[in-house]
Design a protein around this motif. Structure first.
Motif, PDB file in Angstrom:
ATOM      1  N   GLU A   3      35.719 -14.181  50.124  1.00  0.00           N
ATOM      2  CA  GLU A   3      36.061 -12.830  49.678  1.00  0.00           C
ATOM      3  C   GLU A   3      36.383 -12.814  48.181  1.00  0.00           C
ATOM      4  O   GLU A   3      35.991 -11.891  47.463  1.00  0.00           O
ATOM      5  N   ARG A   4      37.100 -13.818  47.720  1.00  0.00           N
ATOM      6  CA  ARG A   4      37.417 -13.892  46.289  1.00  0.00           C
ATOM      7  C   ARG A   4      36.146 -14.026  45.461  1.00  0.00           C
ATOM      8  O   ARG A   4      35.988 -13.373  44.423  1.00  0.00           O
TER       9      ARG A   4
ATOM     10  N   GLY B 133      28.658   4.033  34.176  1.00  0.00           N
ATOM     11  CA  GLY B 133      28.623   5.240  34.980  1.00  0.00           C
ATOM     12  C   GLY B 133      28.825   5.006  36.454  1.00  0.00           C
ATOM     13  O   GLY B 133      29.687   4.234  36.886  1.00  0.00           O
ATOM     14  N   GLU B 134      27.992   5.668  37.271  1.00  0.00           N
ATOM     15  CA  GLU B 134      28.154   5.662  38.718  1.00  0.00           C
ATOM     16  C   GLU B 134      27.982   4.263  39.310  1.00  0.00           C
ATOM     17  O   GLU B 134      28.731   3.878  40.208  1.00  0.00           O
ATOM     18  N   GLU B 135      27.008   3.512  38.819  1.00  0.00           N
ATOM     19  CA  GLU B 135      26.782   2.171  39.361  1.00  0.00           C
ATOM     20  C   GLU B 135      28.002   1.285  39.129  1.00  0.00           C
ATOM     21  O   GLU B 135      28.394   0.507  40.006  1.00  0.00           O
ATOM     22  N   ARG B 136      28.598   1.406  37.968  1.00  0.00           N
ATOM     23  CA  ARG B 136      29.797   0.615  37.671  1.00  0.00           C
ATOM     24  C   ARG B 136      30.931   0.974  38.630  1.00  0.00           C
ATOM     25  O   ARG B 136      31.619   0.097  39.163  1.00  0.00           O
ATOM     26  N   ALA B 137      31.133   2.269  38.859  1.00  0.00           N
ATOM     27  CA  ALA B 137      32.201   2.713  39.746  1.00  0.00           C
ATOM     28  C   ALA B 137      31.975   2.219  41.175  1.00  0.00           C
ATOM     29  O   ALA B 137      32.912   1.791  41.864  1.00  0.00           O
ATOM     30  N   ILE B 138      30.722   2.236  41.627  1.00  0.00           N
ATOM     31  CA  ILE B 138      30.405   1.775  42.983  1.00  0.00           C
ATOM     32  C   ILE B 138      30.695   0.285  43.120  1.00  0.00           C
ATOM     33  O   ILE B 138      31.293  -0.162  44.111  1.00  0.00           O
ATOM     34  N   LEU B 139      30.283  -0.495  42.137  1.00  0.00           N
ATOM     35  CA  LEU B 139      30.496  -1.943  42.196  1.00  0.00           C
ATOM     36  C   LEU B 139      31.986  -2.293  42.158  1.00  0.00           C
ATOM     37  O   LEU B 139      32.437  -3.206  42.853  1.00  0.00           O
ATOM     38  N   LEU B 140      32.751  -1.565  41.360  1.00  0.00           N
ATOM     39  CA  LEU B 140      34.196  -1.815  41.313  1.00  0.00           C
ATOM     40  C   LEU B 140      34.855  -1.444  42.637  1.00  0.00           C
ATOM     41  O   LEU B 140      35.815  -2.099  43.075  1.00  0.00           O
ATOM     42  N   ALA B 141      34.354  -0.394  43.281  1.00  0.00           N
ATOM     43  CA  ALA B 141      34.885  -0.014  44.594  1.00  0.00           C
ATOM     44  C   ALA B 141      34.576  -1.101  45.630  1.00  0.00           C
ATOM     45  O   ALA B 141      35.406  -1.402  46.502  1.00  0.00           O
ATOM     46  N   LEU B 142      33.401  -1.706  45.542  1.00  0.00           N
ATOM     47  CA  LEU B 142      33.074  -2.809  46.442  1.00  0.00           C
ATOM     48  C   LEU B 142      33.995  -4.000  46.195  1.00  0.00           C
ATOM     49  O   LEU B 142      34.457  -4.652  47.136  1.00  0.00           O
ATOM     50  N   ALA B 143      34.274  -4.279  44.919  1.00  0.00           N
ATOM     51  CA  ALA B 143      35.183  -5.379  44.581  1.00  0.00           C
ATOM     52  C   ALA B 143      36.578  -5.110  45.146  1.00  0.00           C
ATOM     53  O   ALA B 143      37.247  -6.024  45.652  1.00  0.00           O
ATOM     54  N   ALA B 144      37.016  -3.861  45.081  1.00  0.00           N
ATOM     55  CA  ALA B 144      38.329  -3.502  45.614  1.00  0.00           C
ATOM     56  C   ALA B 144      38.372  -3.693  47.138  1.00  0.00           C
ATOM     57  O   ALA B 144      39.372  -4.152  47.697  1.00  0.00           O
ATOM     58  N   ALA B 145      37.263  -3.373  47.805  1.00  0.00           N
ATOM     59  CA  ALA B 145      37.201  -3.563  49.256  1.00  0.00           C
ATOM     60  C   ALA B 145      37.271  -5.036  49.613  1.00  0.00           C
ATOM     61  O   ALA B 145      37.944  -5.423  50.577  1.00  0.00           O
ATOM     62  N   GLU B 146      36.582  -5.866  48.833  1.00  0.00           N
ATOM     63  CA  GLU B 146      36.671  -7.306  49.083  1.00  0.00           C
ATOM     64  C   GLU B 146      38.102  -7.791  48.846  1.00  0.00           C
ATOM     65  O   GLU B 146      38.573  -8.722  49.515  1.00  0.00           O
ATOM     66  N   GLY B 147      38.805  -7.145  47.922  1.00  0.00           N
ATOM     67  CA  GLY B 147      40.200  -7.489  47.680  1.00  0.00           C
ATOM     68  C   GLY B 147      41.077  -7.196  48.890  1.00  0.00           C
ATOM     69  O   GLY B 147      42.007  -7.953  49.186  1.00  0.00           O
TER      70      GLY B 147
END
Length: 364
Positions: free
Chosen positions: A23-24, A39-53
């Protein structure tokens, strides 16, 4: 809900540490990719990283907050993170899509149903992001892969077939070079004509940009515009409602300069088609590079069975590489695609080699 305590058997704790490491690493991959996006792609990827967190926190809680002895992530995930740092390309997203699809959480008793559902949805999110890149390179990539594969297979078949007849090595070399040039020129010209024709067909189906000038003058009650939308695939009621909305909006602002897509129902994806020149150049170069490989042994002075075996081995390696690349980009198994490519290529070459042997025997 899972009892988040620092207990569990030794094997359980080993498994939890492995999940924690994964997960890390996956969160780091998404953050690395986000750093290269906007933009949107960056926000989506950061949201995925937060979910893995959040998943990371779950396993850490089961370990009682003790992350000592957490192993390195598996080789595939570490490779993914390395590629993300260096390239941030479509290849990384395709690999990430496969990684999400392999999640064991659905059958693990210590993972929550929400975590298993998250992983499945993450796979679809990454698939959506990857599809954008696939559309951008689809036309040129198709020409490149087809060109390289055709060069490898056709020229290997040609060289093996001619070589099996027992002619002089110089004849085999000349035949291979002639096949390289003829095939590359043919592929380049064919791709140019194909892509240009496809774009012209799409342009012929697109709305006439001058037709929008009639929109401000349409009768709202009769509204012939609905027929346009019906002709382009809308159902009757939907077409009538959409046409009324468009005409009302245009007439309300008395705007004769309505955007050209006012008459469109479905947009054509020109990026997926590519450009004729780019496809032609890509096809020419990749066919030539593929067709050169079977000729290399003869260029370096090899003859007889040694040259044939060397050419076959070199082409086999190249076929495995192109097949694996296609598998990676399509989100499928690289190994299966590589083996399929190899089997098809060597099968075609084997046919011409046997024919060459038969023909050589008949004239000897």
């Amino acid at each position: 809900m899972t009892d988040q305590t620092p207990h569990g058997s030794a094997s359980d704790r080993t498994r939890w540490r492995r999940y924690l490491a994964a997960e890390r690493a996956e969160g780091a991959v998404y953050r690395e990719l986000a750093a290269r996006r906007e933009g949107e792609e960056r926000a989506i990827l950061l949201a995925l990283a937060a979910a893995e967190g959040r998943h990371e926190a779950h396993w850490l809680a089961l370990l009682g907050g003790d992350d000592a002895g957490v192993p390195r992530a598996d080789l595939r995930t570490r490779l993914l993170a390395s590629l993300a740092r260096r390239f941030g390309s479509i290849f990384v997203l395709a690999l990430a899509q496969r990684a999400e699809a392999r999640s064991p959480y659905a059958t693990d008793p210590d993972a929550t149903p929400a975590m298993a559902a998250d992983e499945r949805i993450h796979g679809e999110v990454v698939r959506g992001l990857a599809s954008r890149g696939r559309r951008r390179l689809a036309g040129t990539f198709r020409a490149a892969v087809f060109g390289a594969n055709d060069g490898l297979v056709s020229n290997l078949a040609l060289v093996l077939g001619i070589g099996a007849t027992g002619v002089a090595p110089g004849v085999v070399l000349f035949t291979g070079i002639a096949g390289l040039l003829a095939g590359a020129l043919s592929m380049g010209a064919g791709e140019y004509v194909s892509v240009r024709s496809q774009r012209e067909l799409l342009e012929a189906s697109a709305p006439d940009p001058t037709a929008r000038e009639a929109l401000p003058h349409l009768d709202v009650d009769a509204n012939e515009l609905a027929l346009v939308y019906r002709a382009r695939g809308m159902q009757e009621q939907e077409a009538v409602e959409h046409a009324a909305l468009v005409v009302a909006r245009v007439q309300a602002v008395e705007d004769a300069h309505t955007p050209t897509d006012a008459l469109s129902v479905v947009e054509h994806d020109d990026e997926a088609v590519g450009t004729g020149l780019a496809a032609a150049l890509s096809s020419f170069c990749f066919f030539a590079s593929g067709a050169l490989i079977p000729v290399l042994p003869y260029l370096f002075g090899m003859t007889g069975p040694a040259a044939i075996i060397t050419a076959t081995v070199l082409v086999s390696i190249a076929l495995l590489a192109t097949g694996a690349t296609v598998g990676l980009l399509s989100g499928a198994s690289p190994f299966k695609r590589a083996v399929r490519q190899l089997a098809i290529g060597l099968g075609a070459a084997a046919v011409t080699y046997v024919l060459g042997l038969a023909f050589g025997t008949s004239i000897s």
